[in-house]
Design a protein around this motif. Sequence first.
Motif, PDB file in Angstrom:
ATOM      1  N   MET A   1       0.842  -1.189   0.000  1.00 37.27           N
ATOM      2  CA  MET A   1       0.000   0.000   0.000  1.00 37.27           C
ATOM      3  C   MET A   1       0.881   1.245   0.000  1.00 37.27           C
ATOM      4  O   MET A   1       1.831   1.311   0.759  1.00 37.27           O
ATOM      5  N   PRO A   2       0.561   2.214  -0.840  1.00 34.21           N
ATOM      6  CA  PRO A   2       1.348   3.442  -0.891  1.00 34.21           C
ATOM      7  C   PRO A   2       1.338   4.193   0.440  1.00 34.21           C
ATOM      8  O   PRO A   2       0.524   3.943   1.306  1.00 34.21           O
ATOM      9  N   ALA A   3       2.244   5.141   0.548  1.00 34.84           N
ATOM     10  CA  ALA A   3       2.450   5.899   1.779  1.00 34.84           C
ATOM     11  C   ALA A   3       1.160   6.535   2.289  1.00 34.84           C
ATOM     12  O   ALA A   3       0.469   7.251   1.560  1.00 34.84           O
ATOM     13  N   ALA A   4       0.859   6.293   3.559  1.00 30.19           N
ATOM     14  CA  ALA A   4      -0.371   6.798   4.179  1.00 30.19           C
ATOM     15  C   ALA A   4      -0.488   8.320   4.141  1.00 30.19           C
ATOM     16  O   ALA A   4      -1.585   8.824   3.869  1.00 30.19           O
ATOM     17  N   PRO A   5       0.595   9.089   4.400  1.00 33.07           N
ATOM     18  CA  PRO A   5       0.429  10.553   4.341  1.00 33.07           C
ATOM     19  C   PRO A   5      -0.031  11.052   2.972  1.00 33.07           C
ATOM     20  O   PRO A   5      -0.869  11.946   2.886  1.00 33.07           O
ATOM     21  N   LEU A   6       0.494  10.464   1.899  1.00 32.38           N
ATOM     22  CA  LEU A   6       0.075  10.877   0.560  1.00 32.38           C
ATOM     23  C   LEU A   6      -1.386  10.497   0.324  1.00 32.38           C
ATOM     24  O   LEU A   6      -2.161  11.297  -0.198  1.00 32.38           O
ATOM     25  N   VAL A   7      -1.762   9.290   0.705  1.00 34.32           N
ATOM     26  CA  VAL A   7      -3.150   8.856   0.542  1.00 34.32           C
ATOM     27  C   VAL A   7      -4.074   9.805   1.294  1.00 34.32           C
ATOM     28  O   VAL A   7      -5.086  10.257   0.755  1.00 34.32           O
ATOM     29  N   ASN A   8      -3.717  10.128   2.532  1.00 38.78           N
ATOM     30  CA  ASN A   8      -4.541  11.048   3.323  1.00 38.78           C
ATOM     31  C   ASN A   8      -4.646  12.421   2.674  1.00 38.78           C
ATOM     32  O   ASN A   8      -5.721  13.019   2.652  1.00 38.78           O
ATOM     33  N   SER A   9      -3.547  12.919   2.113  1.00 37.82           N
ATOM     34  CA  SER A   9      -3.585  14.246   1.488  1.00 37.82           C
ATOM     35  C   SER A   9      -4.397  14.238   0.193  1.00 37.82           C
ATOM     36  O   SER A   9      -5.032  15.236  -0.144  1.00 37.82           O
ATOM     37  N   LEU A  10      -4.390  13.118  -0.541  1.00 37.21           N
ATOM     38  CA  LEU A  10      -5.155  13.043  -1.787  1.00 37.21           C
ATOM     39  C   LEU A  10      -6.655  12.961  -1.558  1.00 37.21           C
ATOM     40  O   LEU A  10      -7.445  13.350  -2.410  1.00 37.21           O
ATOM     41  N   MET A  40       3.507  10.046  -6.379  1.00 41.04           N
ATOM     42  CA  MET A  40       4.047  11.310  -6.853  1.00 41.04           C
ATOM     43  C   MET A  40       3.522  12.381  -5.886  1.00 41.04           C
ATOM     44  O   MET A  40       2.998  12.039  -4.836  1.00 41.04           O
ATOM     45  N   LYS A  41       3.616  13.630  -6.246  1.00 39.71           N
ATOM     46  CA  LYS A  41       3.178  14.673  -5.321  1.00 39.71           C
ATOM     47  C   LYS A  41       1.659  14.706  -5.164  1.00 39.71           C
ATOM     48  O   LYS A  41       1.150  14.762  -4.046  1.00 39.71           O
ATOM     49  N   ASP A  42       0.921  14.672  -6.271  1.00 38.51           N
ATOM     50  CA  ASP A  42      -0.536  14.833  -6.234  1.00 38.51           C
ATOM     51  C   ASP A  42      -1.303  13.665  -6.839  1.00 38.51           C
ATOM     52  O   ASP A  42      -2.503  13.786  -7.078  1.00 38.51           O
ATOM     53  N   PHE A  43      -0.623  12.576  -7.134  1.00 40.43           N
ATOM     54  CA  PHE A  43      -1.256  11.433  -7.782  1.00 40.43           C
ATOM     55  C   PHE A  43      -0.351  10.222  -7.634  1.00 40.43           C
ATOM     56  O   PHE A  43       0.735  10.303  -7.057  1.00 40.43           O
ATOM     57  N   PHE A  44      -0.785   9.092  -8.180  1.00 35.86           N
ATOM     58  CA  PHE A  44       0.026   7.880  -8.230  1.00 35.86           C
ATOM     59  C   PHE A  44       0.225   7.514  -9.694  1.00 35.86           C
ATOM     60  O   PHE A  44      -0.726   7.550 -10.477  1.00 35.86           O
ATOM     61  N   ASN A  45       1.443   7.190 -10.068  1.00 39.09           N
ATOM     62  CA  ASN A  45       1.723   6.690 -11.410  1.00 39.09           C
ATOM     63  C   ASN A  45       1.579   5.178 -11.420  1.00 39.09           C
ATOM     64  O   ASN A  45       1.956   4.499 -10.463  1.00 39.09           O
ATOM     65  N   ILE A  46       1.079   4.648 -12.513  1.00 42.79           N
ATOM     66  CA  ILE A  46       1.064   3.206 -12.756  1.00 42.79           C
ATOM     67  C   ILE A  46       2.216   2.959 -13.716  1.00 42.79           C
ATOM     68  O   ILE A  46       2.220   3.492 -14.830  1.00 42.79           O
ATOM     69  N   VAL A  47       3.205   2.180 -13.269  1.00 37.43           N
ATOM     70  CA  VAL A  47       4.428   2.002 -14.049  1.00 37.43           C
ATOM     71  C   VAL A  47       4.774   0.523 -14.195  1.00 37.43           C
ATOM     72  O   VAL A  47       4.307  -0.319 -13.434  1.00 37.43           O
ATOM     73  N   HIS A  48       5.651   0.242 -15.181  1.00 37.82           N
ATOM     74  CA  HIS A  48       6.227  -1.084 -15.324  1.00 37.82           C
ATOM     75  C   HIS A  48       7.153  -1.343 -14.147  1.00 37.82           C
ATOM     76  O   HIS A  48       7.883  -0.450 -13.723  1.00 37.82           O
ATOM     77  N   PHE A  56       2.437   4.320 -17.558  1.00 38.11           N
ATOM     78  CA  PHE A  56       1.411   4.125 -18.583  1.00 38.11           C
ATOM     79  C   PHE A  56       0.021   4.441 -18.045  1.00 38.11           C
ATOM     80  O   PHE A  56      -0.978   4.237 -18.714  1.00 38.11           O
ATOM     81  N   GLY A  57      -0.021   4.960 -16.835  1.00 37.38           N
ATOM     82  CA  GLY A  57      -1.296   5.338 -16.239  1.00 37.38           C
ATOM     83  C   GLY A  57      -1.102   6.216 -15.025  1.00 37.38           C
ATOM     84  O   GLY A  57       0.026   6.415 -14.555  1.00 37.38           O
ATOM     85  N   ARG A  58      -2.207   6.740 -14.538  1.00 38.59           N
ATOM     86  CA  ARG A  58      -2.175   7.658 -13.409  1.00 38.59           C
ATOM     87  C   ARG A  58      -3.463   7.498 -12.603  1.00 38.59           C
ATOM     88  O   ARG A  58      -4.532   7.339 -13.179  1.00 38.59           O
ATOM     89  N   ILE A  59      -3.335   7.570 -11.288  1.00 36.72           N
ATOM     90  CA  ILE A  59      -4.483   7.486 -10.388  1.00 36.72           C
ATOM     91  C   ILE A  59      -4.530   8.765  -9.566  1.00 36.72           C
ATOM     92  O   ILE A  59      -3.521   9.167  -8.993  1.00 36.72           O
ATOM     93  N   ARG A  60      -5.708   9.383  -9.511  1.00 38.43           N
ATOM     94  CA  ARG A  60      -5.860  10.545  -8.648  1.00 38.43           C
ATOM     95  C   ARG A  60      -7.291  10.614  -8.135  1.00 38.43           C
ATOM     96  O   ARG A  60      -8.212  10.057  -8.742  1.00 38.43           O
ATOM     97  N   ALA A  61      -7.447  11.296  -7.029  1.00 37.67           N
ATOM     98  CA  ALA A  61      -8.774  11.481  -6.454  1.00 37.67           C
ATOM     99  C   ALA A  61      -9.365  12.788  -6.968  1.00 37.67           C
ATOM    100  O   ALA A  61      -8.670  13.796  -7.067  1.00 37.67           O
TER     101      ALA A  61
END
Length: 127
Positions: A1-10, A40-48, A56-61
């Motif tokens: 699971m990605p970093a909790a502080p980033l998830v909370n901020s998003l 990343m700073k404001d989103f998550f990248n989907i990468v190889h 090749f993709g991006r996730i954001r709230a």
Amino acid sequence: MPAAPLVNSLFKGKKEKWKPLFPRLMARLSRISGVEIRPMKDFFNIVHSEPPRKAFGRIRATIKGIEIRLNLKKGTFRSERLIAAPGTKDLNKVYVLIREVSEIDEELTSWVKAAKSKARNARRKQT
């Protein structure tokens, strides 16, 4: 699971209602071989997961839901869920909004796999 502080901020403010969907989304995407989710700073990248680790993709709230943008051409798949992304040139040409657990499904997985495959094939052509 990605970093909790980033998830909370998003998922602050009006976006917080989508936060319970995020762990399920991460669990689904983590089952796809060769895929990593990079914060990343404001989103998550989907990468190889293997070099070169191209996105090749991006996730954001958003206030409308969890937006997953993928590097696929509109019309690659016939689905009303895939929406052409405005103002895109090379990357993230379509997106899907996730608003319910039921939308984190095999169809979504197939789109992520297709974007991954397309990016891998593009990398092979460059080498």
